[in-house]
Design a protein around this motif. Structure first.
Motif, PDB file in Angstrom:
ATOM      1  N   MET A 306      34.383  69.644  53.345  1.00 53.14           N
ATOM      2  CA  MET A 306      32.932  69.433  53.241  1.00 53.14           C
ATOM      3  C   MET A 306      32.165  70.760  53.285  1.00 53.14           C
ATOM      4  O   MET A 306      31.214  70.955  52.551  1.00 53.14           O
ATOM      5  CB  MET A 306      32.447  68.527  54.371  1.00 53.14           C
ATOM      6  CG  MET A 306      32.816  67.080  54.191  1.00 53.14           C
ATOM      7  SD  MET A 306      32.425  66.227  55.726  1.00 53.14           S
ATOM      8  CE  MET A 306      32.118  64.596  55.151  1.00 53.14           C
ATOM      9  N   ARG A 307      32.608  71.660  54.182  1.00 56.49           N
ATOM     10  CA  ARG A 307      31.927  72.958  54.304  1.00 56.49           C
ATOM     11  C   ARG A 307      32.109  73.818  53.054  1.00 56.49           C
ATOM     12  O   ARG A 307      31.176  74.478  52.597  1.00 56.49           O
ATOM     13  CB  ARG A 307      32.471  73.738  55.500  1.00 56.49           C
ATOM     14  CG  ARG A 307      31.873  73.285  56.773  1.00 56.49           C
ATOM     15  CD  ARG A 307      32.187  74.209  57.927  1.00 56.49           C
ATOM     16  NE  ARG A 307      32.029  73.462  59.156  1.00 56.49           N
ATOM     17  CZ  ARG A 307      30.856  73.100  59.644  1.00 56.49           C
ATOM     18  NH1 ARG A 307      29.736  73.468  59.047  1.00 56.49           N
ATOM     19  NH2 ARG A 307      30.783  72.384  60.740  1.00 56.49           N
ATOM     20  N   GLU A 308      33.346  73.814  52.527  1.00 56.62           N
ATOM     21  CA  GLU A 308      33.614  74.623  51.331  1.00 56.62           C
ATOM     22  C   GLU A 308      32.817  74.122  50.143  1.00 56.62           C
ATOM     23  O   GLU A 308      32.469  74.869  49.243  1.00 56.62           O
ATOM     24  CB  GLU A 308      35.103  74.572  50.975  1.00 56.62           C
ATOM     25  CG  GLU A 308      35.933  75.519  51.802  1.00 56.62           C
ATOM     26  CD  GLU A 308      37.431  75.293  51.605  1.00 56.62           C
ATOM     27  OE1 GLU A 308      37.822  74.431  50.782  1.00 56.62           O
ATOM     28  OE2 GLU A 308      38.200  75.969  52.301  1.00 56.62           O
ATOM     29  N   GLY A 309      32.568  72.813  50.124  1.00 52.04           N
ATOM     30  CA  GLY A 309      31.888  72.213  48.988  1.00 52.04           C
ATOM     31  C   GLY A 309      32.835  72.193  47.802  1.00 52.04           C
ATOM     32  O   GLY A 309      34.033  72.440  47.951  1.00 52.04           O
ATOM     33  N   PHE A 310      32.321  71.912  46.623  1.00 52.56           N
ATOM     34  CA  PHE A 310      33.215  71.801  45.478  1.00 52.56           C
ATOM     35  C   PHE A 310      32.642  72.604  44.326  1.00 52.56           C
ATOM     36  O   PHE A 310      31.983  72.093  43.430  1.00 52.56           O
ATOM     37  CB  PHE A 310      33.388  70.332  45.097  1.00 52.56           C
ATOM     38  CG  PHE A 310      34.586  70.107  44.207  1.00 52.56           C
ATOM     39  CD1 PHE A 310      35.862  70.100  44.744  1.00 52.56           C
ATOM     40  CD2 PHE A 310      34.439  69.923  42.843  1.00 52.56           C
ATOM     41  CE1 PHE A 310      36.970  69.908  43.937  1.00 52.56           C
ATOM     42  CE2 PHE A 310      35.538  69.735  42.024  1.00 52.56           C
ATOM     43  CZ  PHE A 310      36.804  69.726  42.582  1.00 52.56           C
ATOM     44  N   SER A 311      32.919  73.920  44.360  1.00 56.74           N
ATOM     45  CA  SER A 311      32.354  74.774  43.323  1.00 56.74           C
ATOM     46  C   SER A 311      33.414  75.231  42.333  1.00 56.74           C
ATOM     47  O   SER A 311      33.138  75.982  41.404  1.00 56.74           O
ATOM     48  CB  SER A 311      31.679  75.993  43.971  1.00 56.74           C
ATOM     49  OG  SER A 311      32.593  76.605  44.834  1.00 56.74           O
ATOM     50  N   LYS A 312      34.631  74.740  42.563  1.00 63.09           N
ATOM     51  CA  LYS A 312      35.780  75.194  41.785  1.00 63.09           C
ATOM     52  C   LYS A 312      35.539  75.173  40.268  1.00 63.09           C
ATOM     53  O   LYS A 312      35.910  76.092  39.567  1.00 63.09           O
ATOM     54  CB  LYS A 312      36.969  74.292  42.140  1.00 63.09           C
ATOM     55  CG  LYS A 312      38.290  74.786  41.672  1.00 63.09           C
ATOM     56  CD  LYS A 312      39.433  74.219  42.507  1.00 63.09           C
ATOM     57  CE  LYS A 312      39.997  72.954  41.924  1.00 63.09           C
ATOM     58  NZ  LYS A 312      41.220  72.503  42.572  1.00 63.09           N
ATOM     59  N   TRP A 313      34.934  74.115  39.793  1.00 65.16           N
ATOM     60  CA  TRP A 313      34.755  73.990  38.347  1.00 65.16           C
ATOM     61  C   TRP A 313      33.318  74.253  37.901  1.00 65.16           C
ATOM     62  O   TRP A 313      32.935  73.941  36.802  1.00 65.16           O
ATOM     63  CB  TRP A 313      35.188  72.605  37.847  1.00 65.16           C
ATOM     64  CG  TRP A 313      36.593  72.216  38.257  1.00 65.16           C
ATOM     65  CD1 TRP A 313      36.924  71.148  39.021  1.00 65.16           C
ATOM     66  CD2 TRP A 313      37.815  72.886  37.942  1.00 65.16           C
ATOM     67  NE1 TRP A 313      38.278  71.112  39.212  1.00 65.16           N
ATOM     68  CE2 TRP A 313      38.856  72.150  38.547  1.00 65.16           C
ATOM     69  CE3 TRP A 313      38.144  74.031  37.214  1.00 65.16           C
ATOM     70  CZ2 TRP A 313      40.189  72.530  38.460  1.00 65.16           C
ATOM     71  CZ3 TRP A 313      39.481  74.388  37.125  1.00 65.16           C
ATOM     72  CH2 TRP A 313      40.473  73.655  37.731  1.00 65.16           C
ATOM     73  N   LEU A 314      32.535  74.849  38.824  1.00 63.67           N
ATOM     74  CA  LEU A 314      31.126  75.104  38.441  1.00 63.67           C
ATOM     75  C   LEU A 314      30.966  76.521  37.940  1.00 63.67           C
ATOM     76  O   LEU A 314      31.489  77.467  38.533  1.00 63.67           O
ATOM     77  CB  LEU A 314      30.209  74.909  39.664  1.00 63.67           C
ATOM     78  CG  LEU A 314      30.007  73.475  40.126  1.00 63.67           C
ATOM     79  CD1 LEU A 314      29.141  73.461  41.381  1.00 63.67           C
ATOM     80  CD2 LEU A 314      29.361  72.643  39.020  1.00 63.67           C
ATOM     81  N   GLU A 315      30.232  76.687  36.859  1.00 64.22           N
ATOM     82  CA  GLU A 315      29.978  78.033  36.341  1.00 64.22           C
ATOM     83  C   GLU A 315      28.700  78.597  36.936  1.00 64.22           C
ATOM     84  O   GLU A 315      27.785  77.853  37.260  1.00 64.22           O
ATOM     85  CB  GLU A 315      29.869  77.995  34.829  1.00 64.22           C
ATOM     86  CG  GLU A 315      31.234  77.743  34.202  1.00 64.22           C
ATOM     87  CD  GLU A 315      31.242  77.980  32.707  1.00 64.22           C
ATOM     88  OE1 GLU A 315      32.268  78.466  32.216  1.00 64.22           O
ATOM     89  OE2 GLU A 315      30.240  77.629  32.069  1.00 64.22           O
TER      90      GLU A 315
END
Ligand code: TUI
Length: 315
Positions: A306-315
């Protein structure tokens, strides 16, 4: 820390319930989950009032923390057990496999927190109107008695339909599944299968071994013909039962085949005649751990995601 309305409602550290598994979830397992900061739950299953009263009293000796009792509404002893939990002033009652409306007044007047398991939107709305404090939305990935809507679809549907908090269940045994549940609208999670491999879980070692070894297609659903679909490990018993369901066997013969099968799995580890209930998430259960480690690893992992969030595939 993950903090939702469930922490406040029940005064618990982690919004994590241990599912009420018939023949399995006793005072030992429930008290160790409660001691770990989650909500341990004693399963009444098909047991009578005396058994449930003894387990409640034992749990009260083992932990000062809140714990619950799950009442399986198909049980012939459901009325008696409903009275026992009221007399013993259990803090939380969860129900499964039916509609608990007729007990609601008795429990609410004793100050018991009532959390029914629902597998449909109609039941969720009805339970909220009857005074439920929260709901457990259990998807068809779960073990035991199952509905056919998956957790992925059921959780947002139920969370959108009621204003009381919703706990997600069915298919959760790993931190990603836990985090996904919160994204889908849950304010808590319930795990059953994950606790089968707890040190404090008093099932036969053969049962634990089967859960730990379970692969990607380890479970199947039987029992649809008699109206009570049940998910269990794909054993020779489950296959035999499935064959009987699609044969010319009578309903009576089918029922006879199922009698005592849960007990034979839990107490005897009987691979031929036992019904080893399990959710699909057995795939993620790979070692025996203490209840405390199970609770902490899931909640810490979930919090990290939850803290890391999910930015892996966001540009
Ligand atoms: O209850 C469970 N899981 C269970 S109960 C069980 S013991 C058993 N033994 C033999 C035959 C059947 C069961 C093993 N596992 N989970 C909670 C749950 N509740 N899942 C689905 C439901 C449910 C189903 C129908 C809740 C409400 C409901 O409403 C029925 C209605 O009146 O519309």
């Amino acid at each position: 820390m993950i903090h939702t309305r469930i922490n406040d409602l029940l005064q618990i550290k982690y919004p994590l319930f241990q599912g009420g598994m018939a023949w399995i979830a006793d005072a030992d397992l429930a008290s160790s989950v409660s001691e770990a900061g989650g909500l341990g739950i004693i399963a009444a299953g098909n047991a009578d009032g005396d058994y449930v009263r003894r387990e409640i009293r034992k749990a009260k000796e083992l932990t000062g923390k809140p714990f619950g009792v799950n009442i399986m509404l198909l049980s012939p002893h459901a009325d008696e057990v409903a009275k026992v939990v009221a007399e013993e002033k259990v803090k939380v009652v969860t129900t499964g496999a039916g509609n608990p409306s007729k007990y609601m007044e008795l429990w609410k007047e004793r100050g018991i927190t009532v959390i029914p398991v629902v597998a449909s939107k109609a039941m969720a709305k009805m339970m909220e109107r009857s005074g439920a404090d929260a709901l457990i939305a259990e998807g068809g990935e779960s073990g035991g008695h199952v509905g056919d809507t998956t957790t992925m679809v059921l959780l947002p549907m139920i969370s959108d339909s009621v204003s009381i908090p919703v706990i997600g269940a069915g298919g959760i045994a790993d931190e990603r599944e836990a985090a996904a549940s919160f994204i889908l609208g849950a304010e808590g999670i319930q795990m059953g299968t994950a606790f089968l491999a707890a040190k404090e879980c008093n099932i036969h070692p053969v049962y634990k071994e089967k859960i730990i070894k379970a692969g990607d297609r380890a479970t199947m659903v039987t029992g649809k013909r008699l109206g009570h679909p049940v998910r269990s490990l794909r054993t020779s018993f489950a296959r035999r039962y499935r064959e009987a369901e699609y044969s010319s066997a009578s309903d009576e013969e089918l029922e006879k085949l199922g009698v005592g099968a849960l007990r034979k799995a839990v107490k005897d580890g009987d691979e031929e005649n036992g019904c080893f209930l399990s959710g699909q998430a057995a795939y993620y259960v790979n070692e025996i751990k203490s209840a405390k480690d199970i609770v902490e690893e899931i909640m810490k992992g979930c919090e990290r995601i939850m803290r890391e969030g999910f930015s892996k595939w966001l540009e």
